[in-house]
Write an enzyme that holds these catalytic residues in place. Structure first.
Site, mmCIF file in Angstrom:
data_model
loop_
_atom_site.group_PDB
_atom_site.id
_atom_site.type_symbol
_atom_site.label_atom_id
_atom_site.label_comp_id
_atom_site.label_asym_id
_atom_site.label_seq_id
_atom_site.Cartn_x
_atom_site.Cartn_y
_atom_site.Cartn_z
ATOM 1 N N PHE A 15 0.826 -1.213 0.000
ATOM 2 C CA PHE A 15 0.000 0.000 0.000
ATOM 3 C C PHE A 15 0.855 1.256 0.000
ATOM 4 O O PHE A 15 0.472 2.277 0.566
ATOM 5 C CB PHE A 15 -0.991 0.005 1.169
ATOM 6 C CG PHE A 15 -1.871 -1.209 1.220
ATOM 7 C CD1 PHE A 15 -2.712 -1.513 0.163
ATOM 8 C CD2 PHE A 15 -1.853 -2.056 2.313
ATOM 9 C CE1 PHE A 15 -3.517 -2.646 0.191
ATOM 10 C CE2 PHE A 15 -2.653 -3.188 2.352
ATOM 11 C CZ PHE A 15 -3.491 -3.478 1.292
ATOM 12 N N THR A 66 -1.136 -7.803 -6.578
ATOM 13 C CA THR A 66 -2.096 -7.165 -7.463
ATOM 14 C C THR A 66 -2.472 -8.010 -8.668
ATOM 15 O O THR A 66 -3.507 -7.774 -9.286
ATOM 16 C CB THR A 66 -1.489 -5.867 -8.006
ATOM 17 O OG1 THR A 66 -0.257 -6.197 -8.657
ATOM 18 C CG2 THR A 66 -1.219 -4.877 -6.897
ATOM 19 N N GLY A 98 -4.821 0.739 -9.198
ATOM 20 C CA GLY A 98 -4.547 0.324 -7.820
ATOM 21 C C GLY A 98 -5.036 1.321 -6.786
ATOM 22 O O GLY A 98 -5.241 0.971 -5.631
ATOM 23 N N GLU A 99 -5.207 2.574 -7.205
ATOM 24 C CA GLU A 99 -5.498 3.602 -6.207
ATOM 25 C C GLU A 99 -6.856 4.272 -6.371
ATOM 26 O O GLU A 99 -7.449 4.733 -5.399
ATOM 27 C CB GLU A 99 -4.361 4.626 -6.217
ATOM 28 C CG GLU A 99 -3.152 4.026 -5.545
ATOM 29 C CD GLU A 99 -1.831 4.681 -5.875
ATOM 30 O OE1 GLU A 99 -1.316 5.379 -5.012
ATOM 31 O OE2 GLU A 99 -1.309 4.479 -6.986
#
Lengths: 329, 698
Positions: free
Chosen positions: B232, B460, B658-659
């Site tokens: 993260f 991921t 991812g964000e």
């Protein structure tokens, strides 16, 4: 490495003798709390006496009614037991509201009653805690105490007891069977836990070395209408911010009998006797339930960050009783 | 060119190894003669170590050494002050690692750590961020290199003249990354070479940092990160574990395994700074924004500066001719904040998107419509065209799927038993960037292909996505392709972070594969035994990109229930629609999106680092007391994407995802809580004590 010894006694007498002979020894049951505390350096026993193989694993009906629960019965087994679910739903629900499935599969009845506070200062050896290290002070008293006591705390300790099971047992007037060096003894749950006072390091009234062998539930037909309401900061896997165990027996709308106990408000599961007295013999209304909670909470002394617990406990008292009464709020 | 692997759902290539426990993580490699390190945190907040007595620890059986500033191998001071560990007696925050115990077993190392006696000369400390902290200053830039402040037009005059004004301050607490796998390293020195198995998000950068720290050529350091259990952002660069392990291994001349504990992840590895954000919006009665201002305050440490780019989100999100953003920072006696999933955008969007909801309420305009009305034609910050901007498509598609049209805008309008029910929406965006990388592609005589790039799969699905991209670029069935990542001996590549892993790595992979196909087209005869290999570098091509505003967009919709008596909040529905360019693998893409949304839910309702100013650290430093959303909190969660072809991105056409899932989610939930109860909570998390007895307040 800090080494410790591990023993698996053949019977209860040997277990009690092992503890009696070693002031640094501890009983090991499910280990869900003790092992964590050992890793953190909070508890440092030099001998673990594993009681999980002792013949204390049964759940049996008692001749005169009621139930006897062996000390090593796992929380998940107890919660799922058909008689418990039918006759003491408050107990089943309290257990299922606690921890996670994995932890309930490990944790035992006796161990659950003996678990330690989750006060963050107790669990951190870098911070002052009279319970962990008598005389060092209570960092929580003027610290981050949102989750801690509003009733019966002392300047030495403001911790709460974390067990949900114990709250249900307090409401049910359960009796703890204890084996000691001199024999066995019955201790009502109401007399099992101590107020913190000057000695928060002592959490129960048991003498050192005593071993819980069983918990007895007295017959209580009214408990078929019972509930456990737990408020927590997330939907599962969290200790209570406040909880209530309630048994309500109505006779034509009038409270014939009622049992109320609170969790997460004091150093011990808090039997709400004043509230019960307020309710007993009166026609039930949600307003009466509110007044009863007020009577109980009159003694509350919130800390710097937990004044909200007073209206919270009041709210869940009203809700739990009102739902049991089956009346519209 | 497509052979059709891209866009098809595929399970992770390493899924079987992971679920059967055979995938090796950093401290799981079998090794002879291995020892264990345990990091010792400082018990003081600010001061100097005056004495270290290691004797009680060394006297314990199994303890081999205690390293500290008095005896540790020397490091270069010029790399990063965060990594200059065990070199000086200074203590900058409580929990800073000041010693390492090395022992024959992990248990002996832990016990040894408890027996290292350290005396400190302490000074008064300041650890709490406030809006009027005397130490507030203007940093020269904000993470990573944005201007600190921006201004267009005349905000003050336009705001004063606006028909409708919103002026609100929002607060977010410290958040801690808490990947499942802690920061962990196995370090081995062999003939002056350093071999590291390390848990990080990009081992090319870790290799470079470690080589510089120890004054060695890069080729002398190898970092293997085959599997990484999350980060993260907190593993985006070399962290204490790898430095301490390497120091310890050199000192005892044996391999050392060192994993940080859960408690040690609350600080030394970075965290999301607390923020105090004032947002002002001025509009006409129809909600058209004239003035927009976002002032953000956050903290950094005494060690180095990290300036969260909290207000940068506001620069490009919505239209408005008069605009201003500022960042101020306070240096406190705390650990240095660092990247945590969407640094800047995540807390910034909570504030701006909440303020947009407040503006919608103030104007009496639907919050979806308000956002559509303020959708800019070009980037309001730089004036560049958007490579693609599909926020409106996300909002309308989300509204359709969510059933938004039926919404009664009045608060407290829906009640089911004890539950007050409300819905909320937020927009979201996240930059679509890429950084330079290299890759090789090899054609083997047996018809197989091997693609190599030092990408990192932190859980991921990056390995699988690159494999799919490579197969299509080679125009062969994916079964003929093998992909090698997670090793600094491979062609260098950037970090798995900033939502630019797949965009950056796939760029180099596609170019290498294309060139290999080209070469094979001209090749005659047998391939050599070790195959035909080409290497591609993307630095020049990325530098030559024309300036455009490149962003992924999203719209988050939430339905919440608030218990009228206890204030407990439950999220019954969370739905996100995203515009993220080409989706390579729908299975892992969906995981990323709903994972981000879940983390946003966690931010809205649960997570909070609770600081005790007297001790100067967070008291709830474990997963029992620092609450992260549990499965039962995520009752129904859906992520969708709109079709999007953006030719101005990168060869694979991906924006990264991812964000974006975390951005905006907390605002959607906070606005839903307000819709349910009439109460706007402006300081996260929205815990029950902030809503207790809300039915009487409403």
């Amino acid at each position: 490495m800090r080494s410790f010894h591990y023993r698996r006694p053949a019977d209860v007498a040997e277990a009690v003798a092992l503890l009696g002979a070693d002031p640094e020894a501890a009983y090991l049951a499910g280990g869900t709390n003790l092992v964590d505390l050992m890793k953190l350096g909070v508890q440092r026993p030099d001998l673990l006496v594993d009681v999980t193989r002792l013949p204390l694993g049964g759940i049996e009906p008692l001749p005169g009614g009621g139930l006897r629960i062996g000390a090593t019965v796992r929380n998940s087994s107890l919660a799922a037991h058909p008689v418990v679910r039918r006759d003491y739903p408050v107990l089943s629900r309290a257990l299922l509201a606690a921890a996670s499935g994995q932890l309930r599969n490990m944790a035992t009845t006796g161990g659950n009653l003996m678990q330690r506070t989750r006060c963050v200062y107790f669990q951190d050896t870098g911070k002052a805690c009279n319970k962990r290290e008598p005389g060092t002070g209570c960092a929580a008293r003027h610290g981050q105490n949102r989750d801690l006591a509003i009733l019966d705390w002392s300047e030495q300790c403001v911790a709460t007891h974390p067990s949900d099971l114990a709250v249900a047992l307090a409401a049910l007037d359960a009796v703890v069977e204890v084996a000691e060096a001199g024999g066995t003894r019955d201790v009502p749950v109401a007399e099992f836990y101590r107020s913190p006072g000057e000695h928060p390091e002592r959490e129960t009234t048991l003498p050192r070395g005593a071993l819980i062998t069983a918990v007895r539930l007295p017959p209580l037909p009214a408990a078929r209408r019972s509930a456990y309401l737990k408020v927590r900061d997330r939907a599962s896997f969290a200790f209570a911010v406040g909880s209530v165990a309630a048994v309500l027996d109505l006779d034509a709308g009038v409270v014939r009998d009622v049992r109320l106990a609170y969790g997460a408000v004091a150093h011990r599961p808090w039997r709400a006797l004043r509230a019960e007295a307020e309710l007993r013999g009166r026609p039930f209304t949600p307003e009466l339930a509110g007044r009863a909670a007020d009577a109980e909470l009159e003694a509350a002394r919130p800390l710097s960050h937990n004044a909200f617990k007073v209206p919270l406990v009041r709210a869940i008292t009203v809700r739990a009783l009102t739902e049991l009464a089956g009346v519209e709020a | 060119m497509s052979a059709g692997a891209v866009g098809r759902a595929h399970p992770r290539l390493e899924g079987r190894e992971k679920v059967t426990g055979t995938a090796r993580y950093a401290v799981e490699y079998p090794l002879d003669d291995v020892t264990y390190g345990w990091a010792v945190p400082a018990a003081a907040v600010r001061g100097r170590i005056t004495r270290i007595d290691a004797e009680p620890a060394l006297a314990l059986p199994g303890v081999l050494a205690v390293l500290h500033h008095g005896n540790a191998p020397r490091l270069s001071p010029d790399v990063d002050p965060e990594l200059y560990l065990l070199q000086e007696p200074t203590v900058h925050y409580r929990g800073q690692f000041v010693a390492v115990v090395v022992a024959e077993s992990i248990e002996a190392a832990r016990e040894g750590a408890r027996h290292v006696r350290i005396d400190y000369d302490t000074q008064p400390h300041s650890t709490v961020l406030t809006a009027d902290h005397p130490g507030l200053y203007r940093p020269d830039k904000v993470n990573p290199s944005y201007p600190t402040d921006t201004a267009e037009g005349d905000f003050d005059a336009a705001f004063a003249a606006a028909e409708v004004q919103v002026d609100a301050t929002y607060r977010t607490p410290a958040y801690h990354n808490n990947p499942m796998e802690p920061h962990a390293t196995t370090a081995q020195w062999r003939d002056g070479q350093l071999l590291l198995h390390d848990s990080n998000q990009g081992s090319t950068a870790v290799q470079a940092a470690m080589a510089e720290l120890f004054g060695m050529p890069r080729e002398s350091v190898r970092v293997i990160s085959a599997h990484v259990g999350g980060g993260f952002g907190s593993k985006g660069y070399a962290k204490a574990s790898v430095v301490l392990a390497a120091l310890a291994a050199r000192h005892v001349d044996r391999p050392v395994r060192l994993a940080l504990t859960r408690q040690q992840l609350f600080g030394p590895i970075g965290y999301r700074t607390p923020t105090i954000q004032r947002v002002r919006l001025g509009s006409d009665a129809d909600g058209r924004i004239a003035a927009i201002c976002h002032d953000a305050i956050s903290q950094t440490s005494m060690i180095t500066e990290f300036a969260e780019q909290t207000a940068v989100y506001t620069r490009s999100m919505y239209a408005g001719p008069h605009r201003r953003t500022t960042h101020r920072l306070a240096r406190l006696d705390v650990p240095t904040p660092f990247w945590m999933r969407a640094p800047g955008e995540c807390p910034g969007a909570y504030a701006l998107e909440s303020a947009m909801d407040e503006l919608a309420v103030a104007c009496g305009i639907d919050p979806v419509e308000l956002r559509i009305r303020n959708d800019p034609a070009v980037d309001p910050d730089q004036g560049h065209p958007f490579s693609s901007r599909n926020l409106v498509a996300c909002l309308t598609e989300g509204a359709r799927r969510f059933g938004w049209a039926d919404r009664n805008p009045r608060p407290c309008a829906r009640r089911e038993g004890r539950w007050m029910i409300g819905t909320g929406v937020a927009g979201s965006s996240y930059p679509a960037r890429a950084r330079a990388a290299a890759a090789t592609a090899t054609a083997l005589p047996d018809g197989g292909f091997v693609v190599r790039i030092n990408a990192t799969d932190i859980g991921t699905g990056a390995r699988t996505a690159l494999w799919q991209v490579a197969a299509d670029a080679l125009d062969v069935p994916p079964e003929r392709v093998r992909i090698h990542i997670g090793d600094s001996d491979l062609p260098p590549a950037g970090v798995a972070g900033g939502s630019m892993g797949t965009s950056s790595w796939s760029w180099a992979v596609v170019r290498a594969c294309q060139e290999l196909r080209d070469r094979l087209g001209h090749h005659t005869g047998e391939l050599p035994a070790d195959g035909l290999t080409v290497e591609a570098h993307t630095a020049d091509e990325i530098r030559a990109q024309r300036p455009m505003a490149r962003y992924a967009y999203g719209a988050q919709f939430a339905e919440v229930r608030v218990d009228a008596d206890t204030g407990e909040v439950r999220v019954s529905r969370l739905l996100g629609v995203f515009a993220v360019g080409q989706v390579v693998n729908p299975t892992t893409a969906r995981s990323q999106l709903i994972g981000g949304m879940t983390m946003g839910l966690s931010m809205a309702l649960h997570e909070e680092g609770v600081l005790d100013e007297r001790y100067g650290d967070w008291v709830n430093h474990d997963l029992a007391t620092y609450h992260i959303t549990a499965c039962a909190d995520v009752e129904r969660i859906e992520a969708y994407w709109v079709p999007e072809e953006d030719p101005d991105l990168n060869p694979a056409g991906v924006k990264g995802l991812g964000e974006i899932g975390i951005v905006g989610t907390a605002a959607a939930i906070a606005s839903a809580v307000r819709h349910a109860t009439g109460v706007r909570v402006r300081d996260l998390p929205i815990r029950l004590d902030k809503l207790l007895g809300v039915s009487e307040l409403a």
